[in-house]
Design a protein around this motif. Structure first.
Motif, PDB file in Angstrom:
ATOM      1  N   ASP A 185       0.829  -1.202   0.000  1.00 12.80           N
ATOM      2  CA  ASP A 185       0.000   0.000   0.000  1.00 12.80           C
ATOM      3  C   ASP A 185       0.865   1.253   0.000  1.00 12.80           C
ATOM      4  O   ASP A 185       0.570   2.237  -0.708  1.00 12.80           O
ATOM      5  CB  ASP A 185      -0.913  -0.014   1.225  1.00 12.80           C
ATOM      6  CG  ASP A 185      -1.931   1.108   1.203  1.00 12.80           C
ATOM      7  OD1 ASP A 185      -2.663   1.209   0.203  1.00 12.80           O
ATOM      8  OD2 ASP A 185      -1.987   1.883   2.171  1.00 12.80           O
ATOM      9  N   SER A 186       1.937   1.206   0.773  1.00 14.14           N
ATOM     10  CA  SER A 186       2.865   2.338   0.820  1.00 14.14           C
ATOM     11  C   SER A 186       3.535   2.539  -0.540  1.00 14.14           C
ATOM     12  O   SER A 186       3.652   3.672  -1.037  1.00 14.14           O
ATOM     13  CB  SER A 186       3.913   2.107   1.907  1.00 14.14           C
ATOM     14  OG  SER A 186       4.877   3.143   1.913  1.00 14.14           O
ATOM     15  N   LEU A 187       3.980   1.430  -1.155  1.00 13.56           N
ATOM     16  CA  LEU A 187       4.619   1.510  -2.465  1.00 13.56           C
ATOM     17  C   LEU A 187       3.635   1.988  -3.533  1.00 13.56           C
ATOM     18  O   LEU A 187       4.009   2.738  -4.445  1.00 13.56           O
ATOM     19  CB  LEU A 187       5.175   0.139  -2.860  1.00 13.56           C
ATOM     20  CG  LEU A 187       6.377  -0.362  -2.064  1.00 13.56           C
ATOM     21  CD1 LEU A 187       6.699  -1.810  -2.426  1.00 13.56           C
ATOM     22  CD2 LEU A 187       7.597   0.525  -2.339  1.00 13.56           C
ATOM     23  N   ARG A 188       2.368   1.555  -3.409  1.00  8.54           N
ATOM     24  CA  ARG A 188       1.340   1.967  -4.365  1.00  8.54           C
ATOM     25  C   ARG A 188       1.129   3.483  -4.305  1.00  8.54           C
ATOM     26  O   ARG A 188       0.972   4.153  -5.337  1.00  8.54           O
ATOM     27  CB  ARG A 188       0.046   1.221  -4.069  1.00  8.54           C
ATOM     28  CG  ARG A 188      -0.992   1.321  -5.179  1.00  8.54           C
ATOM     29  CD  ARG A 188      -2.237   0.528  -4.847  1.00  8.54           C
ATOM     30  NE  ARG A 188      -1.960  -0.905  -4.810  1.00  8.54           N
ATOM     31  CZ  ARG A 188      -1.994  -1.649  -3.732  1.00  8.54           C
ATOM     32  NH1 ARG A 188      -2.279  -1.102  -2.559  1.00  8.54           N
ATOM     33  NH2 ARG A 188      -1.750  -2.938  -3.794  1.00  8.54           N
ATOM     34  N   LEU A 205       4.631   9.343  -8.065  1.00  2.33           N
ATOM     35  CA  LEU A 205       5.611   9.410  -9.157  1.00  2.33           C
ATOM     36  C   LEU A 205       4.920   9.517 -10.515  1.00  2.33           C
ATOM     37  O   LEU A 205       5.337  10.294 -11.382  1.00  2.33           O
ATOM     38  CB  LEU A 205       6.517   8.179  -9.118  1.00  2.33           C
ATOM     39  CG  LEU A 205       7.503   8.092  -7.952  1.00  2.33           C
ATOM     40  CD1 LEU A 205       8.198   6.739  -7.946  1.00  2.33           C
ATOM     41  CD2 LEU A 205       8.542   9.214  -8.052  1.00  2.33           C
ATOM     42  N   LYS A 206       3.859   8.743 -10.690  1.00  8.38           N
ATOM     43  CA  LYS A 206       3.125   8.793 -11.957  1.00  8.38           C
ATOM     44  C   LYS A 206       2.512  10.172 -12.182  1.00  8.38           C
ATOM     45  O   LYS A 206       2.501  10.686 -13.294  1.00  8.38           O
ATOM     46  CB  LYS A 206       2.023   7.717 -11.968  1.00  8.38           C
ATOM     47  CG  LYS A 206       2.528   6.311 -12.252  1.00  8.38           C
ATOM     48  CD  LYS A 206       1.364   5.333 -12.300  1.00  8.38           C
ATOM     49  CE  LYS A 206       1.822   3.954 -12.759  1.00  8.38           C
ATOM     50  NZ  LYS A 206       1.371   3.594 -14.076  1.00  8.38           N
ATOM     51  N   LYS A 207       1.982  10.750 -11.100  1.00 11.34           N
ATOM     52  CA  LYS A 207       1.401  12.087 -11.207  1.00 11.34           C
ATOM     53  C   LYS A 207       2.468  13.109 -11.558  1.00 11.34           C
ATOM     54  O   LYS A 207       2.246  14.015 -12.393  1.00 11.34           O
ATOM     55  CB  LYS A 207       0.708  12.469  -9.897  1.00 11.34           C
ATOM     56  CG  LYS A 207      -0.152  13.721 -10.005  1.00 11.34           C
ATOM     57  CD  LYS A 207      -0.919  13.962  -8.733  1.00 11.34           C
ATOM     58  CE  LYS A 207      -1.913  15.120  -8.907  1.00 11.34           C
ATOM     59  NZ  LYS A 207      -1.275  16.372  -9.337  1.00 11.34           N
ATOM     60  N   ASN A 208       3.648  12.975 -10.957  1.00 12.71           N
ATOM     61  CA  ASN A 208       4.748  13.893 -11.268  1.00 12.71           C
ATOM     62  C   ASN A 208       5.165  13.768 -12.729  1.00 12.71           C
ATOM     63  O   ASN A 208       5.407  14.785 -13.407  1.00 12.71           O
ATOM     64  CB  ASN A 208       5.945  13.615 -10.363  1.00 12.71           C
ATOM     65  CG  ASN A 208       5.696  14.016  -8.923  1.00 12.71           C
ATOM     66  OD1 ASN A 208       4.804  14.826  -8.641  1.00 12.71           O
ATOM     67  ND2 ASN A 208       6.461  13.455  -8.004  1.00 12.71           N
ATOM     68  N   ASP A 243      -4.205   4.434 -17.567  1.00 12.86           N
ATOM     69  CA  ASP A 243      -4.230   5.269 -16.361  1.00 12.86           C
ATOM     70  C   ASP A 243      -3.240   6.430 -16.484  1.00 12.86           C
ATOM     71  O   ASP A 243      -3.527   7.552 -16.044  1.00 12.86           O
ATOM     72  CB  ASP A 243      -3.899   4.433 -15.123  1.00 12.86           C
ATOM     73  CG  ASP A 243      -5.030   3.494 -14.733  1.00 12.86           C
ATOM     74  OD1 ASP A 243      -6.171   3.745 -15.155  1.00 12.86           O
ATOM     75  OD2 ASP A 243      -4.769   2.503 -14.028  1.00 12.86           O
ATOM     76  N   ASP A 244      -2.086   6.133 -17.076  1.00 13.98           N
ATOM     77  CA  ASP A 244      -1.072   7.174 -17.266  1.00 13.98           C
ATOM     78  C   ASP A 244      -1.582   8.295 -18.166  1.00 13.98           C
ATOM     79  O   ASP A 244      -1.406   9.486 -17.863  1.00 13.98           O
ATOM     80  CB  ASP A 244       0.203   6.580 -17.869  1.00 13.98           C
ATOM     81  CG  ASP A 244       0.910   5.629 -16.929  1.00 13.98           C
ATOM     82  OD1 ASP A 244       0.752   5.784 -15.705  1.00 13.98           O
ATOM     83  OD2 ASP A 244       1.608   4.715 -17.416  1.00 13.98           O
ATOM     84  N   ILE A 245      -2.206   7.923 -19.291  1.00 15.19           N
ATOM     85  CA  ILE A 245      -2.651   8.969 -20.222  1.00 15.19           C
ATOM     86  C   ILE A 245      -3.850   9.739 -19.644  1.00 15.19           C
ATOM     87  O   ILE A 245      -4.044  10.915 -19.979  1.00 15.19           O
ATOM     88  CB  ILE A 245      -2.978   8.409 -21.624  1.00 15.19           C
ATOM     89  CG1 ILE A 245      -4.191   7.493 -21.610  1.00 15.19           C
ATOM     90  CG2 ILE A 245      -1.768   7.700 -22.220  1.00 15.19           C
ATOM     91  CD1 ILE A 245      -4.629   7.073 -23.005  1.00 15.19           C
TER      92      ILE A 245
END
Length: 388
Positions: free
Chosen positions: A266-269, A275-278, A306-308
């Motif tokens: 959960d922490s890694l998620r 990171l993905k948002k950045n 999800d990324d796009i």
């Protein structure tokens, strides 16, 4: 009237009977015998299956005292050689007998009444008129039932008149005029029942409650008896064994190890999400800096849908028409954040099927999916061409 041999001996697997009639109607062939070992569906218990003269018996039912056997084709001769699927029969006997003890124990311990019984292929349930049965109660019910099973008590059956019926401690009173069949496990359960049962409780082997859930103001109890309970244990034991190997842990430590890893995951998620948002913000800034028109069209082979969507969310703050395609997921996202007359959903609805895609949306947003990357590419380029 068909003579019911399964009441005299529920362990009888084969018999000879006379064919009284054969009915062929509604594309079904129904055989009537003078006597039968086949139990007809009723009382929450499914019918027996098996063979008559080598022909499959797929379903058995009763109407006005006559038992009808549905077969695959018309049997030859006047004598029927009957054989039931005894594994199925004995499974039903174990489950139904276990249901009686379970219902009796709940009534005895907590005053709960059985209001429904279902014996299916995958699960067995009873519905109890209690709002809640907690884990402690479940454990006590199981202990009561299985202790009775270990004593190897007898199941006794009686066919009695209406007046005689009043002498039995029936769990549920029956208002009938004709004779009824009573099944009793002394000091545990007694009720009117037309089903087949084991002779001794020890043959049930074990009753295990799998889960409980709220159902129409009552509590539905899922349980398994005998061989079904054994198979359920075997399946869960295999799961535990695989977990022991995967986590290199002892059986008693598995839950703690899994909970620890869940917290870590959960922490890694959450970190991955940040990171993905950045990355999406950086990509969006790059697009805004370099895009000279109001139409943003990008195809990404290294980003999922999800990324796009994150990139589109950042771009949505500006006045753009956005076409983003994920070649990894074969999906496309189409947004109109301008005042231009571009209906995203209409364009998809009218054209996407021509490119073997599926999707839709509303005037300002649409999305679609494709089985093949080449179809996605062609469609995304088509959408772009309608805007320039």
């Amino acid at each position: 009237m068909t003579e019911k041999l399964f009441y005299n001996d529920p362990y009888l697997k084969e018999c000879q009977a006379e064919i009284v009639d054969i009915i062929n109607e509604d594309n079904k062939i129904l055989v009537i015998l003078d006597k039968t070992i086949f139990y007809p569906e009723g009382g929450g218990q499914p019918s027996d299956t098996g063979e008559i003269n080598g022909l499959k018996v797929t379903y058995v039912f009763e109407n006005n005292g006559i038992i009808y056997h549905e077969v695959e084709k018309v049997p030859e001769g006047k004598i029927a050689s009957c054989k039931i699927d005894f594994d199925r029969r004995f499974d039903h006997m174990q489950q139904h007998s276990g249901e009686h003890l379970l219902s009796g124990a709940i009534l005895k311990l907590y005053g709960g009444n059985n209001k429904g019984f279902h014996l299916g292929v995958d699960y067995v349930t009873i519905d109890i008129d209690m709002n809640d049965i907690d884990e402690q109660m479940v454990n006590k019910i199981e202990e009561e039932v299985n202790q009775y099973i270990y004593l190897n008590q007898s199941f006794n059956t009686y066919v009695v008149s209406k007046d005689e019926c009043e002498k039995f401690p029936l769990r549920k009173q029956i208002n009938v005029d004709e004779d009824i069949r009573v099944v009793e496990a002394k000091d545990m359960d007694c009720c009117a029942c037309c089903g087949t049962h084991v002779f001794k409780t020890g043959e049930i082997s074990i009753v295990k409650i799998i889960k409980t859930e709220k159902y129409k103001g009552m509590t539905r109890i899922y349980f398994k008896c005998g061989k079904r309970a054994l198979k359920d244990f075997e399946n869960k034991h295999d799961i535990v064994t695989k977990l022991i190997r995967s986590f290199s842990a002892k059986e008693d430590d598995i839950i703690e190890r899994i909970e620890s890893q869940c917290i870590e995951l959960d922490s890694l998620r959450k970190e991955l999400g940040k990171l993905k948002k950045n990355l999406a913000e950086v990509e969006a800034e790059n697009i805004i800096e370099n895009e000279k028109t109001q139409v943003v069209f990008r195809k990404y082979s290294n980003k999922d849908f999800d990324d796009i969507q994150l990139i589109a969310s950042e771009l949505s703050m500006k006045s753009y028409i956005i076409i983003l395609a994920s070649l990894r997921d074969n999906k496309i996202l189409f947004l109109n954040k301008t005042d231009k007359d571009v209906n995203c959903g209409k364009i998809f609805k009218e054209n996407i099927k021509e490119f073997s895609g599926k999707g839709g949306g509303n005037a300002s947003r649409a999305q679609g999916t494709f089985d093949k990357e080449e179809d996605l590419v062609k469609f995304s380029e088509f959408v772009y061409s309608t805007l320039i």
